[in-house]
Design a protein around this motif. Structure first.
Motif, PDB file in Angstrom:
ATOM      1  N   LEU A  46       0.813  -1.220   0.000  1.00  0.00           N
ATOM      2  CA  LEU A  46       0.000   0.000   0.000  1.00  0.00           C
ATOM      3  C   LEU A  46       0.847   1.271   0.000  1.00  0.00           C
ATOM      4  N   THR A  47       2.059   1.190   0.521  1.00  0.00           N
ATOM      5  CA  THR A  47       2.926   2.369   0.534  1.00  0.00           C
ATOM      6  C   THR A  47       3.853   2.420  -0.684  1.00  0.00           C
ATOM      7  N   GLY A  48       3.782   1.395  -1.534  1.00  0.00           N
ATOM      8  CA  GLY A  48       4.609   1.405  -2.736  1.00  0.00           C
ATOM      9  C   GLY A  48       6.052   1.025  -2.463  1.00  0.00           C
ATOM     10  N   ARG A 112       2.592  11.334   5.313  1.00  0.00           N
ATOM     11  CA  ARG A 112       2.437   9.895   5.167  1.00  0.00           C
ATOM     12  C   ARG A 112       1.999   9.279   6.478  1.00  0.00           C
ATOM     13  N   ILE A 113       1.359   8.127   6.363  1.00  0.00           N
ATOM     14  CA  ILE A 113       0.832   7.456   7.555  1.00  0.00           C
ATOM     15  C   ILE A 113       0.828   5.958   7.301  1.00  0.00           C
ATOM     16  N   ALA A 114       1.070   5.192   8.350  1.00  0.00           N
ATOM     17  CA  ALA A 114       0.902   3.740   8.276  1.00  0.00           C
ATOM     18  C   ALA A 114       0.466   3.239   9.643  1.00  0.00           C
ATOM     19  N   LEU A 115      -0.645   2.526   9.646  1.00  0.00           N
ATOM     20  CA  LEU A 115      -1.148   1.917  10.879  1.00  0.00           C
ATOM     21  C   LEU A 115      -1.035   0.413  10.757  1.00  0.00           C
ATOM     22  N   ALA A 116      -0.677  -0.239  11.855  1.00  0.00           N
ATOM     23  CA  ALA A 116      -0.651  -1.704  11.867  1.00  0.00           C
ATOM     24  C   ALA A 116      -2.100  -2.212  11.889  1.00  0.00           C
ATOM     25  N   PRO A 118      -4.180  -3.929  13.718  1.00  0.00           N
ATOM     26  CA  PRO A 118      -5.158  -3.721  14.801  1.00  0.00           C
ATOM     27  C   PRO A 118      -5.688  -2.281  14.881  1.00  0.00           C
ATOM     28  N   GLY A 119      -4.994  -1.355  14.261  1.00  0.00           N
ATOM     29  CA  GLY A 119      -5.417   0.055  14.333  1.00  0.00           C
ATOM     30  C   GLY A 119      -6.209   0.523  13.126  1.00  0.00           C
ATOM     31  N   ARG A 120      -6.449  -0.375  12.179  1.00  0.00           N
ATOM     32  CA  ARG A 120      -7.102   0.064  10.934  1.00  0.00           C
ATOM     33  C   ARG A 120      -8.632   0.000  11.019  1.00  0.00           C
ATOM     34  N   ASN A 121      -9.279   0.793  10.193  1.00  0.00           N
ATOM     35  CA  ASN A 121     -10.749   0.779  10.052  1.00  0.00           C
ATOM     36  C   ASN A 121     -11.479   1.133  11.342  1.00  0.00           C
ATOM     37  N   ARG A 122     -10.867   1.952  12.162  1.00  0.00           N
ATOM     38  CA  ARG A 122     -11.517   2.352  13.417  1.00  0.00           C
ATOM     39  C   ARG A 122     -11.555   3.870  13.565  1.00  0.00           C
ATOM     40  N   GLY A 123     -11.315   4.563  12.458  1.00  0.00           N
ATOM     41  CA  GLY A 123     -11.327   6.022  12.509  1.00  0.00           C
ATOM     42  C   GLY A 123     -10.003   6.626  12.964  1.00  0.00           C
ATOM     43  N   PHE A 124      -9.033   5.787  13.290  1.00  0.00           N
ATOM     44  CA  PHE A 124      -7.750   6.295  13.806  1.00  0.00           C
ATOM     45  C   PHE A 124      -6.992   7.101  12.740  1.00  0.00           C
ATOM     46  N   GLY A 125      -7.002   6.578  11.496  1.00  0.00           N
ATOM     47  CA  GLY A 125      -6.236   7.231  10.437  1.00  0.00           C
ATOM     48  C   GLY A 125      -6.774   8.622  10.144  1.00  0.00           C
ATOM     49  N   THR A 126      -8.094   8.724  10.078  1.00  0.00           N
ATOM     50  CA  THR A 126      -8.714  10.022   9.806  1.00  0.00           C
ATOM     51  C   THR A 126      -8.369  11.005  10.921  1.00  0.00           C
ATOM     52  N   GLU A 127      -8.490  10.552  12.162  1.00  0.00           N
ATOM     53  CA  GLU A 127      -8.221  11.467  13.269  1.00  0.00           C
ATOM     54  C   GLU A 127      -6.740  11.830  13.345  1.00  0.00           C
ATOM     55  N   ARG A 155      -9.435   2.864   0.781  1.00  0.00           N
ATOM     56  CA  ARG A 155      -9.642   3.194   2.203  1.00  0.00           C
ATOM     57  C   ARG A 155      -8.820   4.425   2.589  1.00  0.00           C
ATOM     58  N   ALA A 156      -7.557   4.444   2.160  1.00  0.00           N
ATOM     59  CA  ALA A 156      -6.710   5.595   2.483  1.00  0.00           C
ATOM     60  C   ALA A 156      -7.266   6.851   1.828  1.00  0.00           C
ATOM     61  N   LEU A 157      -7.684   6.735   0.570  1.00  0.00           N
ATOM     62  CA  LEU A 157      -8.213   7.904  -0.142  1.00  0.00           C
ATOM     63  C   LEU A 157      -9.415   8.471   0.600  1.00  0.00           C
ATOM     64  N   ARG A 158     -10.271   7.580   1.049  1.00  0.00           N
ATOM     65  CA  ARG A 158     -11.478   8.018   1.780  1.00  0.00           C
ATOM     66  C   ARG A 158     -11.087   8.709   3.108  1.00  0.00           C
ATOM     67  N   ALA A 159     -10.144   8.122   3.826  1.00  0.00           N
ATOM     68  CA  ALA A 159      -9.720   8.726   5.104  1.00  0.00           C
ATOM     69  C   ALA A 159      -9.131  10.126   4.837  1.00  0.00           C
ATOM     70  N   TYR A 160      -8.334  10.257   3.788  1.00  0.00           N
ATOM     71  CA  TYR A 160      -7.724  11.550   3.486  1.00  0.00           C
ATOM     72  C   TYR A 160      -8.788  12.583   3.102  1.00  0.00           C
ATOM     73  N   GLN A 161      -9.782  12.133   2.310  1.00  0.00           N
ATOM     74  CA  GLN A 161     -10.854  13.064   1.935  1.00  0.00           C
ATOM     75  C   GLN A 161     -11.607  13.542   3.175  1.00  0.00           C
TER      76      GLN A 161
HETATM   77  C1  LIG Z   1      -4.792   4.132   5.244  1.00  0.00           C
HETATM   78  C2  LIG Z   1      -5.021   4.233   6.730  1.00  0.00           C
HETATM   79  C3  LIG Z   1      -4.101   5.293   7.327  1.00  0.00           C
HETATM   80  C4  LIG Z   1      -6.470   4.669   6.983  1.00  0.00           C
HETATM   81  O1  LIG Z   1      -6.684   4.768   8.336  1.00  0.00           O
HETATM   82  P1  LIG Z   1      -7.922   3.964   8.994  1.00  0.00           P
HETATM   83  O2  LIG Z   1      -7.904   4.265  10.431  1.00  0.00           O
HETATM   84  O3  LIG Z   1      -7.826   2.518   8.596  1.00  0.00           O
HETATM   85  O4  LIG Z   1      -9.157   4.638   8.249  1.00  0.00           O
HETATM   86  P2  LIG Z   1     -10.473   5.270   8.909  1.00  0.00           P
HETATM   87  O5  LIG Z   1     -11.144   4.194   9.713  1.00  0.00           O
HETATM   88  O6  LIG Z   1     -10.121   6.538   9.601  1.00  0.00           O
HETATM   89  O7  LIG Z   1     -11.294   5.647   7.600  1.00  0.00           O
HETATM   90  C5  LIG Z   1     -11.422   4.733   6.546  1.00  0.00           C
HETATM   91  C6  LIG Z   1     -12.613   5.101   5.678  1.00  0.00           C
HETATM   92  O8  LIG Z   1     -12.512   4.356   4.472  1.00  0.00           O
HETATM   93  C7  LIG Z   1     -13.647   3.524   4.336  1.00  0.00           C
HETATM   94  N1  LIG Z   1     -13.184   2.294   3.709  1.00  0.00           N
HETATM   95  C8  LIG Z   1     -12.624   1.205   4.281  1.00  0.00           C
HETATM   96  N2  LIG Z   1     -12.331   0.308   3.337  1.00  0.00           N
HETATM   97  C9  LIG Z   1     -12.713   0.842   2.146  1.00  0.00           C
HETATM   98  C10 LIG Z   1     -12.670   0.393   0.805  1.00  0.00           C
HETATM   99  N3  LIG Z   1     -12.162  -0.806   0.486  1.00  0.00           N
HETATM  100  N4  LIG Z   1     -13.138   1.222  -0.168  1.00  0.00           N
HETATM  101  C11 LIG Z   1     -13.637   2.448   0.139  1.00  0.00           C
HETATM  102  N5  LIG Z   1     -13.702   2.921   1.410  1.00  0.00           N
HETATM  103  C12 LIG Z   1     -13.237   2.123   2.388  1.00  0.00           C
HETATM  104  C13 LIG Z   1     -14.176   3.331   5.746  1.00  0.00           C
HETATM  105  O9  LIG Z   1     -15.534   2.943   5.717  1.00  0.00           O
HETATM  106  C14 LIG Z   1     -13.937   4.738   6.307  1.00  0.00           C
HETATM  107  O10 LIG Z   1     -14.867   5.672   5.783  1.00  0.00           O
HETATM  108  P3  LIG Z   1     -16.211   6.069   6.603  1.00  0.00           P
HETATM  109  O11 LIG Z   1     -15.758   6.583   7.939  1.00  0.00           O
HETATM  110  O12 LIG Z   1     -16.847   7.097   5.755  1.00  0.00           O
HETATM  111  O13 LIG Z   1     -17.036   4.826   6.765  1.00  0.00           O
HETATM  112  C15 LIG Z   1      -4.746   2.851   7.439  1.00  0.00           C
HETATM  113  O14 LIG Z   1      -5.745   1.930   7.059  1.00  0.00           O
HETATM  114  C16 LIG Z   1      -3.377   2.288   7.122  1.00  0.00           C
HETATM  115  O15 LIG Z   1      -2.390   2.732   7.665  1.00  0.00           O
HETATM  116  N6  LIG Z   1      -3.318   1.282   6.223  1.00  0.00           N
HETATM  117  C17 LIG Z   1      -2.092   0.562   5.906  1.00  0.00           C
HETATM  118  C18 LIG Z   1      -1.004   1.428   5.264  1.00  0.00           C
HETATM  119  C19 LIG Z   1      -1.525   2.438   4.281  1.00  0.00           C
HETATM  120  O16 LIG Z   1      -2.405   2.170   3.483  1.00  0.00           O
HETATM  121  N7  LIG Z   1      -0.949   3.646   4.349  1.00  0.00           N
HETATM  122  C20 LIG Z   1      -1.328   4.731   3.487  1.00  0.00           C
HETATM  123  C21 LIG Z   1      -0.549   4.721   2.240  1.00  0.00           C
HETATM  124  S1  LIG Z   1      -1.055   6.064   1.179  1.00  0.00           S
END
Ligand SMILES: CC(C)(COP(=O)(O)OP(=O)(O)OC[C@H]1O[C@@H](n2cnc3c(N)ncnc32)[C@H](O)[C@@H]1OP(=O)(O)O)[C@@H](O)C(=O)NCCC(=O)NCCS
Length: 203
Positions: A46-48, A112-116, A118-127, A155-161
């Motif tokens: 995911l980070t390339g 840049r951000i990377a969560l392990a 257990p920390g994903r999909n819980r709103g942590f990345g957005t916050e 998922r990352a794109l959505r969190a960033y938006q």
């Molecule tokens: C990318 C990352 C930082 C996002 O943080 P996160 O805490 O997992 O994301 P959040 O829970 O804050 O938000 C994720 C959003 O994406 C949505 N989402 C999850 N999977 C999705 C998918 N496959 N397609 C579209 N949206 C998706 C979630 O529903 C949530 O949106 P919502 O709140 O509107 O429902 C984290 O998952 C991560 O570190 N991943 C591994 C490394 C990585 O990808 N780094 C970024 C490289 S650019």
């Protein structure tokens, strides 16, 4: 011509959110999570950092030395900000968030951000993004913070938006992964935008 004052990257803040706290690294405490991040093939993809699936390798002494050399010196950096993302409920590190590539003339940084796992999909990345971006604009005086996100990471794109980053364009075929070309979407947030919505844009 006036040159803006250099931001204070050397002072490493602790930033509190509702779900996560961002704080300077504590190497011994954070090491298990940092090791798992560095070993996670999903993070590599995911980070390339990787260009195809890799077989899991045992963690070597060399890996440990490199990890310690890197994370053991993040708190001393005066041109970038690297912070641990900590789950407030458990007090454990779940990942990292970074402002780097400081460009003084243009007051910009990369994010840049990377969560392990257990920390994903819980709103942590957005916050976490909101917290460090807010610090970047309000305390460091940045004008622009940008990032790249690969097409296979919606998922990352959505969190960033959600945190206020706006799509600016696409670097086509920027990554070669497992025999396929992958686009890289460029996103950024500007100081006046942050002033308007403080990381909560109307989507
Ligand atoms: C990318 C990352 C930082 C996002 O943080 P996160 O805490 O997992 O994301 P959040 O829970 O804050 O938000 C994720 C959003 O994406 C949505 N989402 C999850 N999977 C999705 C998918 N496959 N397609 C579209 N949206 C998706 C979630 O529903 C949530 O949106 P919502 O709140 O509107 O429902 C984290 O998952 C991560 O570190 N991943 C591994 C490394 C990585 O990808 N780094 C970024 C490289 S650019």
């Amino acid at each position: 011509m006036n040159s803006p004052q250099s931001p204070d990257f050397a002072t490493k803040p602790t930033l509190h959110g509702e779900l996560v706290t961002l704080r300077p690294f504590r190497l011994d405490e954070d090491a298990p999570t940092l090791r798992s991040l560095l070993q996670d093939p999903e993070v590599g993809r995911l980070t390339g950092s990787d260009h195809g699936p890799t077989d899991p390798q045992p963690w070597s002494e060399h890996d440990e030395e490199r990890m310690r050399a890197w994370y053991g010196t993040r708190n001393e950096q005066s041109d970038r900000l690297d912070l641990a993302v900590v789950d407030r409920e458990t007090g454990s590190c779940v990942g990292e968030v970074v402002l780097n590539e400081w460009d003084g003339d243009n007051r910009s940084c990369n994010f840049r951000i990377a969560l392990a796992e257990p920390g994903r999909n819980r709103g942590f990345g957005t916050e976490a993004a909101r917290l460090i971006v807010g610090h970047g604009f309000e305390q460091l005086g940045l004008h622009r913070i940008s990032l790249g996100v690969f097409a296979f990471n919606p998922r990352a794109l959505r969190a960033y938006q959600k945190a206020g980053f706006v799509i600016e364009g696409v670097r086509r075929d920027a990554l070669h992964y497992d025999g396929a070309w992958v686009d890289d979407t460029v996103m950024a947030i500007l100081a006046p935008e942050w002033e308007q919505h403080r990381g909560r844009p109307r989507l």
